[in-house]
Design an enzyme around this catalytic site. Sequence first.
Site, short mmCIF file in Angstrom:
data_model
loop_
_atom_site.label_atom_id
_atom_site.label_comp_id
_atom_site.label_asym_id
_atom_site.label_seq_id
_atom_site.Cartn_x
_atom_site.Cartn_y
_atom_site.Cartn_z
N GLY A 52 5.62 -8.40 0.53
CA GLY A 52 4.95 -7.24 -0.06
C GLY A 52 4.80 -6.17 1.00
N PRO A 53 4.45 -4.96 0.61
CA PRO A 53 4.36 -3.86 1.57
C PRO A 53 3.29 -4.09 2.64
CG PRO A 53 3.47 -3.22 -0.55
CD PRO A 53 4.11 -4.54 -0.75
N SER A 54 3.44 -3.35 3.72
CA SER A 54 2.48 -3.43 4.81
C SER A 54 1.09 -3.06 4.31
CB SER A 54 2.92 -2.46 5.92
OG SER A 54 1.95 -2.44 6.92
N GLY A 55 0.10 -3.86 4.65
CA GLY A 55 -1.28 -3.56 4.28
C GLY A 55 -1.70 -4.09 2.93
N VAL A 56 -0.78 -4.75 2.20
CA VAL A 56 -1.13 -5.22 0.85
C VAL A 56 -2.07 -6.42 0.89
CG1 VAL A 56 0.82 -6.81 0.51
CG2 VAL A 56 -0.17 -5.63 -1.45
N GLY A 57 -2.03 -7.13 2.04
CA GLY A 57 -2.93 -8.29 2.16
C GLY A 57 -2.20 -9.62 2.32
N LYS A 58 -0.99 -9.58 2.85
CA LYS A 58 -0.23 -10.84 3.03
C LYS A 58 -1.01 -11.79 3.95
CE LYS A 58 3.46 -8.57 4.46
NZ LYS A 58 3.08 -7.17 4.16
N ARG A 84 -2.61 -8.02 18.31
CA ARG A 84 -3.74 -7.21 17.84
C ARG A 84 -5.03 -7.96 18.17
NH1 ARG A 84 -1.42 -6.21 11.87
NH2 ARG A 84 0.11 -4.61 12.33
N ARG A 178 -7.99 -0.51 7.83
CA ARG A 178 -7.63 -1.53 8.82
C ARG A 178 -7.65 -0.96 10.24
NH1 ARG A 178 -2.13 -5.01 8.21
NH2 ARG A 178 -1.23 -3.10 9.01
N ARG A 189 4.70 3.60 7.23
CA ARG A 189 4.39 2.43 6.40
C ARG A 189 4.23 2.84 4.92
NH1 ARG A 189 2.51 -2.50 9.47
NH2 ARG A 189 3.20 -1.98 11.54
N ASN A 209 -3.00 -8.12 -5.74
CA ASN A 209 -4.13 -8.39 -4.85
C ASN A 209 -5.08 -7.20 -4.96
OD1 ASN A 209 -5.79 -9.43 -2.81
ND2 ASN A 209 -4.55 -8.51 -1.18
N1 LIG Z 1 -8.07 -8.04 -2.05
C1 LIG Z 1 -8.47 -7.28 -1.00
N2 LIG Z 1 -9.51 -6.46 -1.14
C2 LIG Z 1 -9.93 -5.70 -0.11
N3 LIG Z 1 -9.37 -5.67 1.12
C3 LIG Z 1 -8.31 -6.48 1.32
C4 LIG Z 1 -7.80 -7.33 0.28
N4 LIG Z 1 -6.73 -8.00 0.78
C5 LIG Z 1 -6.60 -7.60 2.05
N5 LIG Z 1 -7.53 -6.70 2.40
C6 LIG Z 1 -7.68 -5.99 3.69
O1 LIG Z 1 -6.61 -5.05 3.76
C7 LIG Z 1 -6.14 -4.93 5.10
C8 LIG Z 1 -4.65 -5.25 5.13
O2 LIG Z 1 -4.47 -6.63 4.87
P1 LIG Z 1 -3.45 -7.53 5.72
O3 LIG Z 1 -3.54 -7.22 7.18
O4 LIG Z 1 -3.64 -8.93 5.27
O5 LIG Z 1 -2.07 -6.92 5.15
P2 LIG Z 1 -0.56 -7.36 5.48
O6 LIG Z 1 0.17 -7.27 4.19
O7 LIG Z 1 -0.56 -8.67 6.18
O8 LIG Z 1 -0.11 -6.16 6.45
P3 LIG Z 1 1.09 -6.09 7.54
O9 LIG Z 1 2.36 -6.39 6.81
O10 LIG Z 1 1.03 -4.67 8.02
O11 LIG Z 1 0.76 -7.08 8.63
C9 LIG Z 1 -6.96 -5.89 5.95
O12 LIG Z 1 -7.98 -5.16 6.56
C10 LIG Z 1 -7.52 -6.89 4.92
O13 LIG Z 1 -8.73 -7.45 5.32
#
Ligand SMILES: Nc1ncnc2c1ncn2[C@@H]1O[C@H](COP(=O)(O)OP(=O)(O)OP(=O)(O)O)[C@@H](O)[C@H]1O
Length: 239
Positions: A52-58, A84, A178, A189, A209
């Site tokens: 999924g895209p960056s920041g989506v919550g993976k 980090r 974040r 991004r 999510n």
């Molecule tokens: N369901 C949610 N509701 C609110 N905040 C969320 C939720 N899921 C994730 N977050 C928050 O959103 C931010 C991005 O999540 P995360 O770092 O897990 O994304 P990622 O997809 O792993 O990003 P990347 O690919 O850039 O590493 C974090 O601060 C996380 O705590």
Amino acid sequence: MSDSQKPKFTIPPPDKASKPEMLRALEFSMGSSFSTSPICPPPNPLIIVISGPSGVGKDAVIKKLRQVRESLHFVVTATSRPTREGEVDGKDYYFVSEEEFLSMVERNELLEYALLYGDYKGIPKRQIREFMAKGHDIVLRVDVQGAETLRKILGTSAVFIYLVAESELELVERLIDRKTETSEALLVRIATAREEVKHVRDFDYVVVNGEGKLDNAVKLVESIIDAEKAKVQQRRAVI
Ligand SMILES: Nc1ncnc2c1ncn2[C@@H]1O[C@H](COP(=O)(O)OP(=O)(O)OP(=O)(O)O)[C@@H](O)[C@H]1O
């Protein structure tokens, strides 16, 4: 002896016989004893790709999934990006130098790798082989570009899950909150995420999510895994 000459064996009425007597009588009538072997073989180890895209919550989804599903093996990705705050080497990622990363590529030790936002990220093959051999299901966390490469390598032998936010605005807000990116990196991004959402069709499942609904997303991912384990035609991944 013809069938008509064989001694007749009657099965007692269930309320007149004990369970062992009933079982013996039924086995005798069926002509063989009842097997204790499982009717279905144990399901194959599964490879689950979460993208999924960056920041989506993976990372957030995977962190939670790790707490509720101890039997899953979460592959630790190797990366050349700097650590980090709060990240632990060997747990969150294997943090390696660019030179080290490129020598892993040369030795063909990575299932897939990519240069993303200026940093290398790749999946070590050995970990997957080791844990699959022990019967574990494997979770891979990759960006959308990585998922596309994995689809080419693994085809339908793995299950591909695409995480999305409820809306584009929600995704952007999450990235801003974040506070890990510079303004320039944020723009890259966001632009990438806009392109990536078009690739959702290449995945098997999409999981929303939603803001504050991380638990729902994790439950849905768990349900997908359960359903995949119950499939009659099992996926069979070979690395
Ligand atoms: N369901 C949610 N509701 C609110 N905040 C969320 C939720 N899921 C994730 N977050 C928050 O959103 C931010 C991005 O999540 P995360 O770092 O897990 O994304 P990622 O997809 O792993 O990003 P990347 O690919 O850039 O590493 C974090 O601060 C996380 O705590």
